[in-house]
Design a protein around this motif. Structure first.
Motif, PDB file in Angstrom:
ATOM      1  N   ILE A 287       0.872  -1.189   0.000  1.00  0.00           N
ATOM      2  CA  ILE A 287       0.000   0.000   0.000  1.00  0.00           C
ATOM      3  C   ILE A 287       0.907   1.237   0.000  1.00  0.00           C
ATOM      4  O   ILE A 287       1.817   1.324   0.824  1.00  0.00           O
TER       5      ILE A 287
ATOM      6  N   VAL B   8     -13.398   1.724  -7.904  1.00  0.00           N
ATOM      7  CA  VAL B   8     -14.204   1.605  -6.688  1.00  0.00           C
ATOM      8  C   VAL B   8     -14.772   2.984  -6.317  1.00  0.00           C
ATOM      9  O   VAL B   8     -15.973   3.125  -6.041  1.00  0.00           O
TER      10      VAL B   8
ATOM     11  N   THR C 218     -17.305  -5.776  -0.009  1.00  0.00           N
ATOM     12  CA  THR C 218     -16.544  -6.281  -1.164  1.00  0.00           C
ATOM     13  C   THR C 218     -17.372  -7.290  -1.986  1.00  0.00           C
ATOM     14  O   THR C 218     -17.183  -7.387  -3.195  1.00  0.00           O
TER      15      THR C 218
ATOM     16  N   PRO D 255      -4.748  -3.551  -6.736  1.00  0.00           N
ATOM     17  CA  PRO D 255      -4.033  -3.926  -5.512  1.00  0.00           C
ATOM     18  C   PRO D 255      -4.317  -5.367  -5.054  1.00  0.00           C
ATOM     19  O   PRO D 255      -3.440  -6.014  -4.502  1.00  0.00           O
TER      20      PRO D 255
HETATM   21  C1  COD Z   1     -12.160   1.927   2.488  1.00  0.00           C
HETATM   22  C2  COD Z   1     -12.108   2.788   1.240  1.00  0.00           C
HETATM   23  C3  COD Z   1     -13.380   3.621   1.098  1.00  0.00           C
HETATM   24  C4  COD Z   1     -10.909   3.745   1.402  1.00  0.00           C
HETATM   25  O1  COD Z   1     -10.792   4.534   0.248  1.00  0.00           O
HETATM   26  P1  COD Z   1      -9.399   5.326  -0.070  1.00  0.00           P
HETATM   27  O2  COD Z   1      -9.687   6.206  -1.250  1.00  0.00           O
HETATM   28  O3  COD Z   1      -8.915   5.981   1.182  1.00  0.00           O
HETATM   29  O4  COD Z   1      -8.341   4.227  -0.429  1.00  0.00           O
HETATM   30  P2  COD Z   1      -8.223   3.335  -1.766  1.00  0.00           P
HETATM   31  O5  COD Z   1      -9.571   2.820  -2.160  1.00  0.00           O
HETATM   32  O6  COD Z   1      -7.461   4.076  -2.797  1.00  0.00           O
HETATM   33  O7  COD Z   1      -7.390   2.080  -1.223  1.00  0.00           O
HETATM   34  C5  COD Z   1      -6.033   2.247  -0.813  1.00  0.00           C
HETATM   35  C6  COD Z   1      -5.424   0.894  -0.641  1.00  0.00           C
HETATM   36  O8  COD Z   1      -6.034   0.172   0.430  1.00  0.00           O
HETATM   37  C7  COD Z   1      -6.006  -1.228   0.139  1.00  0.00           C
HETATM   38  N1  COD Z   1      -7.387  -1.780   0.170  1.00  0.00           N
HETATM   39  C8  COD Z   1      -8.548  -1.198  -0.194  1.00  0.00           C
HETATM   40  N2  COD Z   1      -9.593  -2.048  -0.027  1.00  0.00           N
HETATM   41  C9  COD Z   1      -9.053  -3.205   0.411  1.00  0.00           C
HETATM   42  C10 COD Z   1      -9.593  -4.467   0.763  1.00  0.00           C
HETATM   43  N3  COD Z   1     -10.895  -4.736   0.621  1.00  0.00           N
HETATM   44  N4  COD Z   1      -8.735  -5.430   1.197  1.00  0.00           N
HETATM   45  C11 COD Z   1      -7.411  -5.206   1.326  1.00  0.00           C
HETATM   46  N5  COD Z   1      -6.840  -4.023   1.026  1.00  0.00           N
HETATM   47  C12 COD Z   1      -7.647  -3.050   0.560  1.00  0.00           C
HETATM   48  C13 COD Z   1      -5.414  -1.362  -1.252  1.00  0.00           C
HETATM   49  O9  COD Z   1      -4.054  -1.651  -1.155  1.00  0.00           O
HETATM   50  C14 COD Z   1      -5.609   0.001  -1.861  1.00  0.00           C
HETATM   51  O10 COD Z   1      -4.679   0.294  -2.870  1.00  0.00           O
HETATM   52  C15 COD Z   1     -11.913   1.912  -0.018  1.00  0.00           C
HETATM   53  O11 COD Z   1     -10.619   1.392  -0.042  1.00  0.00           O
HETATM   54  C16 COD Z   1     -12.890   0.741  -0.101  1.00  0.00           C
HETATM   55  O12 COD Z   1     -14.076   0.941  -0.228  1.00  0.00           O
HETATM   56  N6  COD Z   1     -12.389  -0.511  -0.055  1.00  0.00           N
HETATM   57  C17 COD Z   1     -13.257  -1.666  -0.202  1.00  0.00           C
HETATM   58  C18 COD Z   1     -13.374  -2.033  -1.659  1.00  0.00           C
HETATM   59  C19 COD Z   1     -12.123  -2.740  -2.160  1.00  0.00           C
HETATM   60  O13 COD Z   1     -11.942  -3.922  -1.863  1.00  0.00           O
HETATM   61  N7  COD Z   1     -11.241  -2.038  -2.897  1.00  0.00           N
HETATM   62  C20 COD Z   1      -9.986  -2.594  -3.361  1.00  0.00           C
HETATM   63  C21 COD Z   1      -9.838  -2.525  -4.829  1.00  0.00           C
HETATM   64  S1  COD Z   1     -10.711  -3.814  -5.679  1.00  0.00           S
END
Ligand code: COD
Ligand code: ATP
Length: 189
Positions: free
Chosen positions: A10, A32, A79, A108
């Motif tokens: 990350i 997302v 998710t 990611p």
């Molecule tokens: C919690 C949220 C709103 C935070 O948003 P934000 O803009 O601050 O961060 P962003 O989405 O860019 O994520 C940053 C990093 O967190 C990690 N991350 C995000 N979601 C997940 C997850 N479900 N599991 C593990 N790592 C995750 C990834 O490494 C990602 O690159 C968002 O990450 C979210 O809704 N996540 C759940 C959906 C998901 O699984 N997204 C991952 C891409 S498929």
């Protein structure tokens, strides 16, 4: 079409490096964010299972983060709705770019969700932990709890590196990284 997947920690610089390849990029995090912002059908599903956190459209990021922090089960519920939508977007992206020589996957959770295929070229971005932490702490709404929660779910970096065909060392300056990208492209295209 050659699919180049950029994986790593990350905040290691995946999205930055993905763009340096100069091929169309599929950025799952951006997808997302766009689903939360634009997809009302998805919102309805989220509201149905987590009404406490999804009250008004568009979803509020602080509330989404709160849902995830409150329980890991909530993240699973989110998710289960979001990931199929991201996969749909990926299919559209691949179709749209099928005539391109290469495309870049900035997903990611590519390996966690087994979205990769054998023929994909996996590039692992390696960055210093201290440098990553320094940078992500400066992000708006940085949340250490959430960061640790995500780190726990993600596959170990050692596994991702072992799976990779190439490693790019990111020292957060462009000179070295651009050279590495050029070298990889020369080898595979
Ligand atoms: C919690 C949220 C709103 C935070 O948003 P934000 O803009 O601050 O961060 P962003 O989405 O860019 O994520 C940053 C990093 O967190 C990690 N991350 C995000 N979601 C997940 C997850 N479900 N599991 C593990 N790592 C995750 C990834 O490494 C990602 O690159 C968002 O990450 C979210 O809704 N996540 C759940 C959906 C998901 O699984 N997204 C991952 C891409 S498929
Ligand atoms: N080689 C580089 N030169 C200059 N800036 C960089 C470099 N690599 C990364 N950065 C910057 O560091 C920050 C983190 O990089 P980036 O957002 O690409 O990481 P990421 O791995 O995609 O993050 P996330 O896991 O949250 O999706 C960004 O502001 C990016 O512009």
């Amino acid at each position: 079409m050659i699919k180049i997947a950029v994986v790593g920690d990350i905040g290691s610089g995946k999205s930055h490096i993905a763009k340096l390849f100069s091929y169309p990029v599929f950025n799952a995090d951006q997808e997302v964010a766009s689903i939360y912002k634009k997809n009302k059908n998805c919102f309805r599903k989220l509201k149905k299972i987590l009404p406490k956190y999804f009250s008004a459209f568009p979803a509020n990021k602080i509330q989404i983060i709160k849902a995830i922090e409150d329980s890991e089960k909530n993240l699973k519920k989110i998710t289960k709705i979001i990931h199929p939508e991201v996969r749909k977007k990926l299919t559209i992206f691949l179709k749209k770019n099928k005539k391109r020589k290469a495309i870049i996957l900035d997903i990611p959770l590519l390996l966690e969700n087994k979205l990769n295929q054998k023929s994909d070229i996996i590039v692992f971005v390696q960055s210093k932990k201290s440098e990553i932490i320094k940078r992500i702490k400066k992000r708006d709404n940085f949340n250490l709890n959430l960061y640790n929660q995500f780190k726990k779910i993600q596959l170990p970096l050692s596994y991702k590196k072992k799976k990779a065909n190439h490693v790019i060392k990111n020292n957060f300056t462009n000179k070295l990284v651009k050279k590495s990208v050029k070298k990889i492209l020369k080898e595979i295209i």
